[in-house]
Scaffold this motif. Structure first.
Motif, PDB file in Angstrom:
ATOM      1  N   PHE A 155      78.191  70.525 -41.674  1.00 24.15           N
ATOM      2  CA  PHE A 155      76.795  70.110 -41.808  1.00 24.15           C
ATOM      3  C   PHE A 155      76.115  70.837 -42.972  1.00 24.15           C
ATOM      4  O   PHE A 155      75.460  70.213 -43.811  1.00 24.15           O
ATOM      5  N   PHE A 156      76.306  72.142 -43.050  1.00 25.63           N
ATOM      6  CA  PHE A 156      75.640  72.914 -44.100  1.00 25.63           C
ATOM      7  C   PHE A 156      76.220  72.618 -45.484  1.00 25.63           C
ATOM      8  O   PHE A 156      75.472  72.542 -46.465  1.00 25.63           O
ATOM      9  N   THR A 157      77.525  72.422 -45.574  1.00 23.42           N
ATOM     10  CA  THR A 157      78.090  72.079 -46.885  1.00 23.42           C
ATOM     11  C   THR A 157      77.634  70.689 -47.310  1.00 23.42           C
ATOM     12  O   THR A 157      77.414  70.445 -48.506  1.00 23.42           O
ATOM     13  N   THR A 172      75.878  63.871 -43.070  1.00 19.12           N
ATOM     14  CA  THR A 172      75.368  64.530 -44.274  1.00 19.12           C
ATOM     15  C   THR A 172      76.158  64.132 -45.517  1.00 19.12           C
ATOM     16  O   THR A 172      75.677  64.276 -46.641  1.00 19.12           O
ATOM     17  N   TYR A 173      77.352  63.630 -45.319  1.00 15.78           N
ATOM     18  CA  TYR A 173      78.194  63.221 -46.447  1.00 15.78           C
ATOM     19  C   TYR A 173      78.107  61.736 -46.759  1.00 15.78           C
ATOM     20  O   TYR A 173      78.184  61.346 -47.930  1.00 15.78           O
ATOM     21  N   ILE A 174      77.956  60.899 -45.733  1.00 13.85           N
ATOM     22  CA  ILE A 174      78.045  59.450 -45.972  1.00 13.85           C
ATOM     23  C   ILE A 174      76.799  58.675 -45.559  1.00 13.85           C
ATOM     24  O   ILE A 174      76.779  57.455 -45.645  1.00 13.85           O
ATOM     25  N   GLY A 175      75.748  59.365 -45.116  1.00 11.69           N
ATOM     26  CA  GLY A 175      74.484  58.696 -44.863  1.00 11.69           C
ATOM     27  C   GLY A 175      74.417  57.901 -43.566  1.00 11.69           C
ATOM     28  O   GLY A 175      75.371  57.859 -42.795  1.00 11.69           O
ATOM     29  N   TRP A 176      73.261  57.254 -43.362  1.00  9.28           N
ATOM     30  CA  TRP A 176      73.026  56.577 -42.083  1.00  9.28           C
ATOM     31  C   TRP A 176      73.926  55.361 -41.888  1.00  9.28           C
ATOM     32  O   TRP A 176      74.448  55.140 -40.794  1.00  9.28           O
ATOM     33  N   PHE A 177      74.128  54.578 -42.953  1.00  4.13           N
ATOM     34  CA  PHE A 177      74.974  53.392 -42.811  1.00  4.13           C
ATOM     35  C   PHE A 177      76.427  53.800 -42.598  1.00  4.13           C
ATOM     36  O   PHE A 177      77.145  53.201 -41.789  1.00  4.13           O
ATOM     37  N   GLY A 178      76.853  54.824 -43.317  1.00  2.98           N
ATOM     38  CA  GLY A 178      78.210  55.330 -43.143  1.00  2.98           C
ATOM     39  C   GLY A 178      78.430  55.881 -41.747  1.00  2.98           C
ATOM     40  O   GLY A 178      79.520  55.729 -41.173  1.00  2.98           O
ATOM     41  N   SER A 179      77.409  56.504 -41.186  1.00  2.00           N
ATOM     42  CA  SER A 179      77.506  57.027 -39.824  1.00  2.00           C
ATOM     43  C   SER A 179      77.695  55.904 -38.811  1.00  2.00           C
ATOM     44  O   SER A 179      78.528  55.988 -37.912  1.00  2.00           O
TER      45      SER A 179
END
Length: 259
Positions: A135-137, A193-200
């Motif tokens: 999450f932090f990275t 945090t890496y792929i955004g809301w759509f990616g999630s």
């Protein structure tokens, strides 16, 4: 051309080395052992320290024919497989980003997916240490990437974790049993945090679909009658789906919205 081949080979070797460390994490984290103490590797069967020349990724496994030099006990094929898989992940990260700062974060993401997959397969848990670090990275990465800002990353974390938490809550409320662990929820905060809301959302739906297919096939083949007790870890399917989106997210999103 030679420079490209050398770079790919170097990325693979670097990945093998990191893969050896991932094996340490996979073994120690779920057993609540400190990854850095002892600093040396040891045989899980006899506890003897493994010499450096017996700890060369993949090569040592082949030379020793998959057995411990000290006690002769069998060494799981998973160790060289994780090393090889991490080497491939390093190459894929390099091909995607080149030798840039993006490589560091993308490779960290892929290495985390590998670690989480094998821990979840064995113990059905996803360690908080990996989720929090991820999450932090992911949030830090937003200061280096041009396609994403911290709002996108935070929104991805909220949507991913919130959606999965809602499913877990409703399942527990109406079925009376725990269908998802909180490790999966935290994991989606990391992934978001890496792929955004759509990616999630893609990760959750694609992971659920894959999990249902594999779970159904395993249940059928095993002829298990203990339906209420049949469990399959969700983390590996989420990790695979998140990895697919990381590399093909733009195409997936364009296809979905009809661009």
């Amino acid at each position: 051309m030679n420079e490209v081949i050398f770079s790919i080979f170097s990325a693979f070797i670097f990945g093998l080395i990191i893969g050896s460390f991932l094996n340490v994490l996979i073994y120690r984290l779920p057993r609540e052992k400190t990854p850095l103490k002892p600093v040396f590797s040891f045989c899980p069967s006899c506890g003897e320290k493994i010499k450096w020349y017996d700890n060369i990724p993949i090569l040592s496994y082949l030379i020793l024919k998959g057995k411990c030099r000290n006690c002769g006990s069998k060494i799981s094929l998973r160790y060289p497989f994780v090393e090889f898989l991490t080497g491939v992940a390093s190459v894929l990260a390099y091909l995607k980003t080149g030798l840039t700062v993006d490589y560091i974060f993308i490779f960290f993401f892929l290495a985390s997916m590998i670690t989480i997959t094998f821990i979840d397969l064995d113990f059905k848990i996803i360690p908080d240490e990996i989720n929090f670090a991820g999450f932090f990275t992911g949030m830090i990465y937003t200061f280096f990437r041009t396609d994403f800002n911290w709002v996108d990353a935070f929104l991805g974390a909220v949507v991913g974790a919130g959606f999965l938490f809602s499913i877990a809550y409703l399942y527990l409320r109406f079925r009376g049993i725990e269908g998802l662990g909180m490790g999966d929820v935290k994991f989606m905060a990391f992934v978001g945090t890496y792929i955004g809301w759509f990616g999630s959302l893609f990760t959750i739906f694609a992971g659920s679909f894959l999990g249902a297919l594999v779970g159904g096939a395993v249940a059928y083949l095993s002829r298990s009658k203990e339906k209420g007790k049949f469990e399959i870890p969700f983390g590996p399917f989420l990790a695979l789906s998140a990895t697919v989106y990381l590399f093909f997210g733009k195409q997936i999103k364009n296809w979905y919205f009809g661009f």
